[in-house]
Write a protein that holds these residues in place. Structure first.
Motif, PDB file in Angstrom:
ATOM      1  N   MET A   1      33.812  -8.318  43.417  1.00 58.75           N
ATOM      2  CA  MET A   1      34.851  -7.388  43.822  1.00 58.75           C
ATOM      3  C   MET A   1      34.448  -5.978  43.425  1.00 58.75           C
TER       4      MET A   1
ATOM      5  N   LEU B   1      34.964   2.142  52.239  1.00 60.32           N
ATOM      6  CA  LEU B   1      35.582   0.853  51.887  1.00 60.32           C
ATOM      7  C   LEU B   1      36.731   1.008  50.890  1.00 60.32           C
ATOM      8  N   LEU B   2      36.553   1.868  49.905  1.00 61.32           N
ATOM      9  CA  LEU B   2      37.614   2.068  48.921  1.00 61.32           C
ATOM     10  C   LEU B   2      38.829   2.739  49.554  1.00 61.32           C
TER      11      LEU B   2
ATOM     12  N   THR C   1      40.910   0.251  51.389  1.00 59.31           N
ATOM     13  CA  THR C   1      41.565  -0.746  50.558  1.00 59.31           C
ATOM     14  C   THR C   1      42.993  -0.313  50.225  1.00 59.31           C
TER      15      THR C   1
ATOM     16  N   ASN D   1      40.820   4.879  55.477  1.00 54.65           N
ATOM     17  CA  ASN D   1      42.243   4.631  55.278  1.00 54.65           C
ATOM     18  C   ASN D   1      42.937   4.376  56.606  1.00 54.65           C
TER      19      ASN D   1
ATOM     20  N   THR E   1      42.342   0.658  58.361  1.00 53.28           N
ATOM     21  CA  THR E   1      43.166  -0.482  57.945  1.00 53.28           C
ATOM     22  C   THR E   1      44.634  -0.280  58.299  1.00 53.28           C
TER      23      THR E   1
END
Length: 162
Positions: free
Chosen positions: A1, A21-22, A25, A55, A58
């Motif tokens: 992770m 990616l962060l 999330t 951001n 997603t």
């Protein structure tokens, strides 16, 4: 992770991929990712574009998949879960009634997160195009604000520390 701490040890293109990616999330918002990326010396424009895109990706997936997710969730709820959900909905409804959707959209990165705000808006039967417009605008405005404040704040610290 992976988490925000993994960004501190990343280098090169991997660091930029982690920014994307962060930011994608849930609960790790652009308010965290952009300052971290800029503080690590990554290109501020690239960081802001990747964080915004991550951001938004997603959030758009949530908007697209909401109908399927909500019908699946409704099928698997038990009586106790319905009581919990109603408490959460009451709290979300309170926020909704106080600020409306535009207000919720613009304060969501600071409070509940853009993903939760999107889910709340859709669960209250807002039109998908309105949710898309307001959340996109909110993420864009906050991306610009956080990028500018982070860049100039870090530059000011460098100047002060000599």
């Amino acid at each position: 992770m992976f988490g925000i701490e993994s960004l501190y040890s990343a280098e090169g293109m991997f660091a930029y991929a982690l920014v994307f990616l962060l930011a994608a999330t849930p609960w790790i918002e652009i308010l965290v990712v952009i300052p971290a990326g800029i503080a690590l010396g990554l290109n501020p424009l690239a960081v802001s574009i990747l964080a915004f895109t991550g951001n938004l990706t997603t959030v758009y997936l949530l908007i697209f998949a909401y109908q399927y997710l909500s019908s699946t969730f409704d099928k698997h709820k038990s009586g106790e879960n319905k009581k919990q959900l109603s408490k959460r909905k009451k709290k979300a409804l309170h926020i909704w009634n106080k600020y409306g959707f535009p207000g919720l959209a613009f304060i969501s990165p600071l409070t509940v997160g853009t993903h939760f705000a999107t889910f709340v808006a859709l669960s209250f039967k807002s039109k998908k195009y309105m949710v898309t417009m307001w959340i996109t605008g909110s993420i864009f405005v906050w991306t610009v604000i956080v990028t500018v404040v982070s860049y100039y704040g870090i530059e000011s610290l460098k100047w002060l520390l000599g």
